[in-house]
Motif scaffolding. Structure first.
Motif, PDB file in Angstrom:
ATOM      1  N   GLY A   1     -14.060  91.628  61.827  1.00 45.33           N
ATOM      2  CA  GLY A   1     -13.421  92.708  61.077  1.00 45.33           C
ATOM      3  C   GLY A   1     -12.471  92.235  59.996  1.00 45.33           C
ATOM      4  O   GLY A   1     -11.799  93.041  59.364  1.00 45.33           O
ATOM      5  N   ARG A   2     -12.424  90.931  59.765  1.00 51.94           N
ATOM      6  CA  ARG A   2     -11.573  90.346  58.733  1.00 51.94           C
ATOM      7  C   ARG A   2     -12.410  89.436  57.853  1.00 51.94           C
ATOM      8  O   ARG A   2     -13.484  88.978  58.260  1.00 51.94           O
ATOM      9  CB  ARG A   2     -10.436  89.520  59.342  1.00 51.94           C
ATOM     10  CG  ARG A   2      -9.480  90.309  60.163  1.00 51.94           C
ATOM     11  CD  ARG A   2      -8.572  91.118  59.273  1.00 51.94           C
ATOM     12  NE  ARG A   2      -7.749  92.018  60.076  1.00 51.94           N
ATOM     13  CZ  ARG A   2      -7.150  93.075  59.596  1.00 51.94           C
ATOM     14  NH1 ARG A   2      -7.268  93.381  58.330  1.00 51.94           N
ATOM     15  NH2 ARG A   2      -6.439  93.837  60.365  1.00 51.94           N
TER      16      ARG A   2
ATOM     17  N   ARG B   1     -18.130  86.180  56.887  1.00 48.58           N
ATOM     18  CA  ARG B   1     -16.748  86.629  56.711  1.00 48.58           C
ATOM     19  C   ARG B   1     -16.039  85.926  55.556  1.00 48.58           C
ATOM     20  O   ARG B   1     -14.853  86.136  55.341  1.00 48.58           O
ATOM     21  CB  ARG B   1     -15.971  86.417  58.013  1.00 48.58           C
ATOM     22  CG  ARG B   1     -16.517  87.259  59.152  1.00 48.58           C
ATOM     23  CD  ARG B   1     -15.783  87.040  60.447  1.00 48.58           C
ATOM     24  NE  ARG B   1     -16.465  87.758  61.516  1.00 48.58           N
ATOM     25  CZ  ARG B   1     -16.472  87.380  62.781  1.00 48.58           C
ATOM     26  NH1 ARG B   1     -15.833  86.286  63.155  1.00 48.58           N
ATOM     27  NH2 ARG B   1     -17.126  88.082  63.676  1.00 48.58           N
TER      28      ARG B   1
ATOM     29  N   ILE C   1     -14.486  94.181  48.717  1.00 56.91           N
ATOM     30  CA  ILE C   1     -13.712  94.420  49.930  1.00 56.91           C
ATOM     31  C   ILE C   1     -12.235  94.418  49.548  1.00 56.91           C
ATOM     32  O   ILE C   1     -11.769  93.467  48.911  1.00 56.91           O
ATOM     33  CB  ILE C   1     -14.004  93.306  50.967  1.00 56.91           C
ATOM     34  CG1 ILE C   1     -15.465  93.369  51.386  1.00 56.91           C
ATOM     35  CG2 ILE C   1     -13.075  93.422  52.169  1.00 56.91           C
ATOM     36  CD1 ILE C   1     -15.979  92.094  52.010  1.00 56.91           C
TER      37      ILE C   1
ATOM     38  N   ARG D   1     -17.157  96.850  60.616  1.00 55.67           N
ATOM     39  CA  ARG D   1     -16.308  97.892  60.061  1.00 55.67           C
ATOM     40  C   ARG D   1     -15.472  97.438  58.869  1.00 55.67           C
ATOM     41  O   ARG D   1     -14.391  97.970  58.611  1.00 55.67           O
ATOM     42  CB  ARG D   1     -15.417  98.511  61.138  1.00 55.67           C
ATOM     43  CG  ARG D   1     -16.182  99.037  62.338  1.00 55.67           C
ATOM     44  CD  ARG D   1     -15.628 100.342  62.805  1.00 55.67           C
ATOM     45  NE  ARG D   1     -16.175 100.835  64.041  1.00 55.67           N
ATOM     46  CZ  ARG D   1     -17.397 101.342  64.200  1.00 55.67           C
ATOM     47  NH1 ARG D   1     -18.221 101.371  63.197  1.00 55.67           N
ATOM     48  NH2 ARG D   1     -17.804 101.819  65.358  1.00 55.67           N
ATOM     49  N   VAL D   2     -15.965  96.438  58.160  1.00 57.70           N
ATOM     50  CA  VAL D   2     -15.344  96.017  56.904  1.00 57.70           C
ATOM     51  C   VAL D   2     -15.982  96.868  55.814  1.00 57.70           C
ATOM     52  O   VAL D   2     -17.197  96.877  55.663  1.00 57.70           O
ATOM     53  CB  VAL D   2     -15.573  94.509  56.635  1.00 57.70           C
ATOM     54  CG1 VAL D   2     -15.052  94.120  55.257  1.00 57.70           C
ATOM     55  CG2 VAL D   2     -14.908  93.673  57.721  1.00 57.70           C
ATOM     56  N   ARG D   3     -15.158  97.580  55.078  1.00 59.78           N
ATOM     57  CA  ARG D   3     -15.643  98.513  54.059  1.00 59.78           C
ATOM     58  C   ARG D   3     -15.494  97.941  52.658  1.00 59.78           C
ATOM     59  O   ARG D   3     -14.519  97.259  52.366  1.00 59.78           O
ATOM     60  CB  ARG D   3     -14.873  99.829  54.147  1.00 59.78           C
ATOM     61  CG  ARG D   3     -15.029 100.526  55.483  1.00 59.78           C
ATOM     62  CD  ARG D   3     -16.416 101.123  55.626  1.00 59.78           C
ATOM     63  NE  ARG D   3     -16.608 101.653  56.957  1.00 59.78           N
ATOM     64  CZ  ARG D   3     -17.570 101.256  57.791  1.00 59.78           C
ATOM     65  NH1 ARG D   3     -18.420 100.331  57.434  1.00 59.78           N
ATOM     66  NH2 ARG D   3     -17.700 101.791  58.974  1.00 59.78           N
TER      67      ARG D   3
ATOM     68  N   THR E   1      -6.386  94.991  52.682  1.00 58.10           N
ATOM     69  CA  THR E   1      -6.666  95.614  53.976  1.00 58.10           C
ATOM     70  C   THR E   1      -7.366  94.665  54.941  1.00 58.10           C
ATOM     71  O   THR E   1      -7.017  94.613  56.122  1.00 58.10           O
ATOM     72  CB  THR E   1      -7.557  96.861  53.778  1.00 58.10           C
ATOM     73  OG1 THR E   1      -6.897  97.755  52.885  1.00 58.10           O
ATOM     74  CG2 THR E   1      -7.847  97.553  55.097  1.00 58.10           C
ATOM     75  N   TYR E   2      -8.347  93.923  54.452  1.00 56.89           N
ATOM     76  CA  TYR E   2      -9.238  93.177  55.347  1.00 56.89           C
ATOM     77  C   TYR E   2      -9.053  91.662  55.367  1.00 56.89           C
ATOM     78  O   TYR E   2      -9.670  90.982  56.185  1.00 56.89           O
ATOM     79  CB  TYR E   2     -10.698  93.477  54.994  1.00 56.89           C
ATOM     80  CG  TYR E   2     -11.078  94.908  55.273  1.00 56.89           C
ATOM     81  CD1 TYR E   2     -11.303  95.345  56.577  1.00 56.89           C
ATOM     82  CD2 TYR E   2     -11.207  95.826  54.240  1.00 56.89           C
ATOM     83  CE1 TYR E   2     -11.648  96.656  56.840  1.00 56.89           C
ATOM     84  CE2 TYR E   2     -11.555  97.145  54.488  1.00 56.89           C
ATOM     85  CZ  TYR E   2     -11.768  97.557  55.790  1.00 56.89           C
ATOM     86  OH  TYR E   2     -12.111  98.849  56.046  1.00 56.89           O
ATOM     87  N   GLN E   3      -8.214  91.113  54.480  1.00 55.25           N
ATOM     88  CA  GLN E   3      -8.095  89.653  54.456  1.00 55.25           C
ATOM     89  C   GLN E   3      -7.356  89.150  55.689  1.00 55.25           C
ATOM     90  O   GLN E   3      -6.323  89.676  56.076  1.00 55.25           O
ATOM     91  CB  GLN E   3      -7.372  89.179  53.197  1.00 55.25           C
ATOM     92  CG  GLN E   3      -7.404  87.667  53.052  1.00 55.25           C
ATOM     93  CD  GLN E   3      -6.925  87.205  51.683  1.00 55.25           C
ATOM     94  OE1 GLN E   3      -6.314  87.963  50.931  1.00 55.25           O
ATOM     95  NE2 GLN E   3      -7.208  85.977  51.360  1.00 55.25           N
ATOM     96  N   TRP E   4      -7.924  88.115  56.273  1.00 55.99           N
ATOM     97  CA  TRP E   4      -7.339  87.453  57.440  1.00 55.99           C
ATOM     98  C   TRP E   4      -6.045  86.763  57.021  1.00 55.99           C
ATOM     99  O   TRP E   4      -5.994  86.061  56.026  1.00 55.99           O
ATOM    100  CB  TRP E   4      -8.357  86.449  57.971  1.00 55.99           C
ATOM    101  CG  TRP E   4      -7.881  85.569  59.097  1.00 55.99           C
ATOM    102  CD1 TRP E   4      -7.229  85.950  60.235  1.00 55.99           C
ATOM    103  CD2 TRP E   4      -8.074  84.158  59.196  1.00 55.99           C
ATOM    104  NE1 TRP E   4      -7.010  84.854  61.031  1.00 55.99           N
ATOM    105  CE2 TRP E   4      -7.515  83.750  60.417  1.00 55.99           C
ATOM    106  CE3 TRP E   4      -8.664  83.204  58.371  1.00 55.99           C
ATOM    107  CZ2 TRP E   4      -7.530  82.418  60.839  1.00 55.99           C
ATOM    108  CZ3 TRP E   4      -8.688  81.893  58.791  1.00 55.99           C
ATOM    109  CH2 TRP E   4      -8.132  81.500  60.010  1.00 55.99           C
TER     110      TRP E   4
END
Length: 107
Positions: free
Chosen positions: A21-22, A59, A96, A88-90, A100-103
């Motif tokens: 998810g990241r 990822r 992207i 669930r990565v949008r 929001t999604y970066q680790w």
């Protein structure tokens, strides 16, 4: 500079840590592998992964949060996007949202 096999081993160890998810950028992986400014080397390392590898290569995205196209194509860009959607990565307008999604690994 470390040997290629040592560099690839370090890159793979960092990619393995990116959680579901990241996403992480090529440059981020390079820096965490102690190979700053070697984002392309990360791309090369991921490109030669053996078929069936369980490393979460999908990822890793470019600095704009986009799936990078591969020279040999073969639909990997769509596969990568599909695998990210399953986690669930949008994407918004083809990218992207890294905010929001970066680790963000703990130091």
């Amino acid at each position: 500079m470390p040997t290629t096999s040592d560099s690839y081993r370090r890159i793979y160890a960092v990619v393995a840590r990116v959680p579901r998810g990241r996403v992480a950028t090529y440059g981020q992986i390079a820096a965490l592998a102690r190979l700053p400014r070697h984002a392309r080397l990360v791309g090369y390392a991921l490109n030669v992964l053996p078929e069936g590898s369980d490393l979460p290569w999908h990822r890793v995205v470019n600095a704009k949060g986009q799936v990078s196209l591969r020279a040999n194509a073969l639909g990997y860009d769509e596969l990568q996007a599909q695998l990210l959607r399953r986690e669930r990565v949008r994407m918004v307008d083809g990218a992207i949202p890294l905010a929001t999604y970066q680790w963000r690994p703990r130091a």
